[in-house]
Design a protein around this motif. Structure first.
Motif, PDB file in Angstrom:
ATOM      1  N   THR A  13       0.829  -1.206   0.000  1.00 36.38           N
ATOM      2  CA  THR A  13       0.000   0.000   0.000  1.00 36.38           C
ATOM      3  C   THR A  13       0.865   1.259   0.000  1.00 36.38           C
ATOM      4  OG1 THR A  13      -1.702  -1.194   1.242  1.00 36.38           O
ATOM      5  CG2 THR A  13      -1.850   1.212   1.204  1.00 36.38           C
ATOM      6  N   ALA A  14       1.917   1.282   0.815  1.00 32.49           N
ATOM      7  CA  ALA A  14       2.762   2.469   0.926  1.00 32.49           C
ATOM      8  C   ALA A  14       3.522   2.745  -0.363  1.00 32.49           C
ATOM      9  CB  ALA A  14       3.737   2.307   2.090  1.00 32.49           C
ATOM     10  N   VAL A  15       4.101   1.704  -0.968  1.00 28.79           N
ATOM     11  CA  VAL A  15       4.856   1.905  -2.212  1.00 28.79           C
ATOM     12  C   VAL A  15       3.928   2.359  -3.333  1.00 28.79           C
ATOM     13  CG1 VAL A  15       6.214   0.755  -4.002  1.00 28.79           C
ATOM     14  CG2 VAL A  15       6.689   0.292  -1.587  1.00 28.79           C
ATOM     15  N   THR A  16       2.782   1.727  -3.453  1.00 27.45           N
ATOM     16  CA  THR A  16       1.823   2.109  -4.489  1.00 27.45           C
ATOM     17  C   THR A  16       1.377   3.561  -4.304  1.00 27.45           C
ATOM     18  OG1 THR A  16       1.035  -0.171  -4.627  1.00 27.45           O
ATOM     19  CG2 THR A  16      -0.393   1.534  -5.532  1.00 27.45           C
ATOM     20  N   THR A  17       1.173   3.967  -3.061  1.00 27.59           N
ATOM     21  CA  THR A  17       0.763   5.342  -2.773  1.00 27.59           C
ATOM     22  C   THR A  17       1.871   6.328  -3.107  1.00 27.59           C
ATOM     23  OG1 THR A  17      -0.692   4.560  -0.996  1.00 27.59           O
ATOM     24  CG2 THR A  17      -0.081   6.884  -0.962  1.00 27.59           C
ATOM     25  N   LEU A  18       3.120   5.980  -2.771  1.00 25.99           N
ATOM     26  CA  LEU A  18       4.242   6.865  -3.079  1.00 25.99           C
ATOM     27  C   LEU A  18       4.388   7.053  -4.582  1.00 25.99           C
ATOM     28  CD1 LEU A  18       6.652   8.546  -2.203  1.00 25.99           C
ATOM     29  CD2 LEU A  18       8.004   6.441  -2.082  1.00 25.99           C
ATOM     30  N   VAL A  19       4.281   5.967  -5.340  1.00 20.98           N
ATOM     31  CA  VAL A  19       4.386   6.070  -6.800  1.00 20.98           C
ATOM     32  C   VAL A  19       3.261   6.945  -7.355  1.00 20.98           C
ATOM     33  CG1 VAL A  19       4.238   4.750  -8.958  1.00 20.98           C
ATOM     34  CG2 VAL A  19       5.641   3.901  -7.057  1.00 20.98           C
ATOM     35  N   ALA A  20       2.080   6.843  -6.767  1.00 23.18           N
ATOM     36  CA  ALA A  20       0.965   7.682  -7.208  1.00 23.18           C
ATOM     37  C   ALA A  20       1.248   9.161  -6.958  1.00 23.18           C
ATOM     38  CB  ALA A  20      -0.320   7.259  -6.504  1.00 23.18           C
ATOM     39  N   ARG A  21       2.002   9.459  -5.890  1.00 20.97           N
ATOM     40  CA  ARG A  21       2.364  10.852  -5.620  1.00 20.97           C
ATOM     41  C   ARG A  21       3.387  11.369  -6.629  1.00 20.97           C
ATOM     42  NH1 ARG A  21       3.030  12.865   0.453  1.00 20.97           N
ATOM     43  NH2 ARG A  21       2.371  14.714  -0.672  1.00 20.97           N
ATOM     44  N   LEU A  22       4.169  10.453  -7.200  1.00 21.48           N
ATOM     45  CA  LEU A  22       5.230  10.854  -8.119  1.00 21.48           C
ATOM     46  C   LEU A  22       4.763  10.950  -9.564  1.00 21.48           C
ATOM     47  CD1 LEU A  22       8.079   8.547  -6.730  1.00 21.48           C
ATOM     48  CD2 LEU A  22       7.714  10.970  -6.226  1.00 21.48           C
ATOM     49  N   ASP A  23       3.767  10.176  -9.931  1.00 21.48           N
ATOM     50  CA  ASP A  23       3.336  10.081 -11.321  1.00 21.48           C
ATOM     51  C   ASP A  23       2.109  10.974 -11.552  1.00 21.48           C
ATOM     52  OD1 ASP A  23       2.546   9.417 -13.873  1.00 21.48           O
ATOM     53  OD2 ASP A  23       2.858   7.250 -13.599  1.00 21.48           O
ATOM     54  N   PRO A  24       2.255  12.068 -12.292  1.00 22.94           N
ATOM     55  CA  PRO A  24       1.109  12.963 -12.516  1.00 22.94           C
ATOM     56  C   PRO A  24      -0.015  12.308 -13.307  1.00 22.94           C
ATOM     57  CG  PRO A  24       2.974  13.591 -13.895  1.00 22.94           C
ATOM     58  CD  PRO A  24       3.481  12.557 -12.944  1.00 22.94           C
ATOM     59  N   ALA A  25       0.267  11.179 -13.972  1.00 27.62           N
ATOM     60  CA  ALA A  25      -0.774  10.504 -14.737  1.00 27.62           C
ATOM     61  C   ALA A  25      -1.694   9.678 -13.843  1.00 27.62           C
ATOM     62  CB  ALA A  25      -0.143   9.610 -15.800  1.00 27.62           C
ATOM     63  N   LEU A  26      -1.292   9.470 -12.595  1.00 29.67           N
ATOM     64  CA  LEU A  26      -2.095   8.670 -11.674  1.00 29.67           C
ATOM     65  C   LEU A  26      -2.888   9.588 -10.747  1.00 29.67           C
ATOM     66  CD1 LEU A  26       0.530   5.949 -10.670  1.00 29.67           C
ATOM     67  CD2 LEU A  26      -1.345   5.720 -12.310  1.00 29.67           C
ATOM     68  N   PRO A  27      -4.052   9.141 -10.268  1.00 35.19           N
ATOM     69  CA  PRO A  27      -4.820   9.943  -9.315  1.00 35.19           C
ATOM     70  C   PRO A  27      -4.012  10.182  -8.042  1.00 35.19           C
ATOM     71  CG  PRO A  27      -6.151   8.136 -10.186  1.00 35.19           C
ATOM     72  CD  PRO A  27      -4.750   7.883 -10.633  1.00 35.19           C
ATOM     73  N   ALA A  28      -3.940  11.430  -7.609  1.00 27.31           N
ATOM     74  CA  ALA A  28      -3.174  11.759  -6.407  1.00 27.31           C
ATOM     75  C   ALA A  28      -3.873  11.191  -5.176  1.00 27.31           C
ATOM     76  CB  ALA A  28      -3.026  13.263  -6.265  1.00 27.31           C
ATOM     77  N   PRO A  29      -3.122  10.539  -4.279  1.00 26.34           N
ATOM     78  CA  PRO A  29      -3.742   9.993  -3.064  1.00 26.34           C
ATOM     79  C   PRO A  29      -4.221  11.109  -2.148  1.00 26.34           C
ATOM     80  CG  PRO A  29      -1.355   9.813  -2.943  1.00 26.34           C
ATOM     81  CD  PRO A  29      -1.671  10.282  -4.332  1.00 26.34           C
ATOM     82  N   SER A  30      -5.319  10.871  -1.466  1.00 25.75           N
ATOM     83  CA  SER A  30      -5.840  11.860  -0.533  1.00 25.75           C
ATOM     84  C   SER A  30      -4.957  11.917   0.711  1.00 25.75           C
ATOM     85  CB  SER A  30      -7.274  11.499  -0.125  1.00 25.75           C
ATOM     86  OG  SER A  30      -8.121  11.460  -1.258  1.00 25.75           O
ATOM     87  N   PRO A  31      -4.733  13.111   1.256  1.00 29.72           N
ATOM     88  CA  PRO A  31      -3.931  13.218   2.483  1.00 29.72           C
ATOM     89  C   PRO A  31      -4.597  12.482   3.636  1.00 29.72           C
ATOM     90  CG  PRO A  31      -4.216  15.361   1.431  1.00 29.72           C
ATOM     91  CD  PRO A  31      -5.149  14.418   0.736  1.00 29.72           C
TER      92      PRO A  31
END
Length: 352
Positions: free
Chosen positions: A314-332
């Motif tokens: 979960t943490a790695v997938t969330t971090l990658v989502a924060r880095l990739d503008p093509a992915l939906p940004a995780p909610s804080p």
């Protein structure tokens, strides 16, 4: 973007703004190591030039910062070992390398010069130096465990420690425990504090006196329990007495232990053996651990798994989502992974 200010450099280098000014201007009475470190931090932050976006490296970093600066090997702890394996597998599946940083910082400038796209911080404590350096550089961070002082846009993955603690204590109480001790108080990370607060609240609700026994990772014989166990050998007592008033007699300080750290269960077993206490007849035991060996101890120990593989994925997938503008940004905020209690003989009712 504008370059860093003297305040930014001071915060990252953990010195005063006056020290930064002296170091950069070649003035003042500073030690050469301090002057050099401040200049290296300033250079890493891009002082003197316009700050440019960080160059993508295709690499994620991972660090355990609970005791950052101390030379301890967290890889040998089952929780971290299993989490690291799952984190690496998830990072690779998403096209990233994973760099695992040592607990000992290896030099004050490491965190100011590290080239990664984002960081996973595990068990970040209060006043986390590593976190301050990463924030100053603008490196995205996702936490395993709620940070002590989260920023509005922080994201973390954690268990519901209040719910889990109550489940453990209710389980022990249902098995006959009347005086439950908490084996804790070592770390400054959120996990320790959250479990301790939940334990104290549960004790107040049930009219019990809280008893927190300090954990020491070097205390293999379990001497921390000597005072609590010294007058508790019950070899001549009929075990059926426990079904009437619980396993605790009036001269015993506790009849069950909930240990928060992996070695704690073995420490309790060692201390109980030295004091002639039988588990589970005289003493109940639950330990938070990912070590499968607890299923083979004598007796097998009930454990709580925090499910590190799921947390890592979960943490790695969330971090990658924060880095990739093509992915939906995780909610804080926090993402919750339910922990699981695994009952074994150490919390079972004795025969008779």
């Amino acid at each position: 973007m504008p370059g860093p200010t003297l305040t930014d450099i001071a915060r990252a280098a953990e010195v005063s703004t006056a020290t930064v000014s002296h170091a950069l201007n070649g003035t003042g009475r500073l030690g050469e190591s301090t002057r050099r470190r401040v200049r290296e931090v300033a250079a890493a932050l891009g002082y003197g030039s316009r700050r440019t976006p960080l160059t993508r490296t295709g690499t994620l970093g991972l660090a355990v910062t609970t005791y950052a600066g101390a030379p301890w090997n967290y890889v040998q702890v089952p929780y971290f070992s299993r989490l690291l394996t799952a984190a690496a597998a998830t990072a690779h599946a998403l096209g990233y390398a994973l760099t695992v940083l040592p607990a000992e910082r290896g030099g004050e400038t490491l965190w100011h010069t590290l080239t990664v796209d984002g960081m996973l911080l595990l068990d970040s404590p209060e006043d986390d130096r590593v976190l301050r350096a990463l924030r100053a550089r603008g490196i995205p961070v996702v936490f395993d465990g709620r940070p002590a002082d989260p920023h509005p846009d922080d994201v973390w993955v954690d268990n519901d420690h209040t719910t889990t603690t109550r489940e453990v204590l209710d389980h022990l109480a249902a098995a006959g425990a009347r005086r439950i001790a908490l084996h804790a108080g070592y770390g400054r990370e959120y996990y320790t504090g959250a479990v301790t607060r939940a334990y104290e609240e549960w004790c107040r609700e049930h009219g019990c006196e809280p008893s927190v026994i300090p954990f020491d990772p070097e205390d293999a014989p379990g001497h921390a329990f000597d005072r609590a166990f010294s007058d508790r050998a019950l070899s001549g007592r009929d075990s059926s007495d426990r079904t009437l008033s619980g396993p605790a007699s009036s001269d015993r300080s506790c009849d069950a232990v909930h240990s928060l750290y992996d070695p704690g269960g073995r420490q309790v077993l060692a201390a109980a053996a030295r004091h002639g206490l039988r588990i589970p007849d005289d003493l109940l035991l639950v330990c938070a651990s990912e070590d499968p060996a607890y299923a083979e101890t004598d007796p097998p120990v009930s454990t709580v798994t925090l499910r590190p593989e799921t947390i890592a994925e979960t943490a790695v997938t969330t971090l990658v989502a924060r880095l990739d503008p093509a992915l939906p940004a995780p909610s804080p905020g926090g993402l919750t992974v339910p922990a699981r209690l695994c009952p074994r003989t150490s919390t079972g009712r004795p025969s008779g």
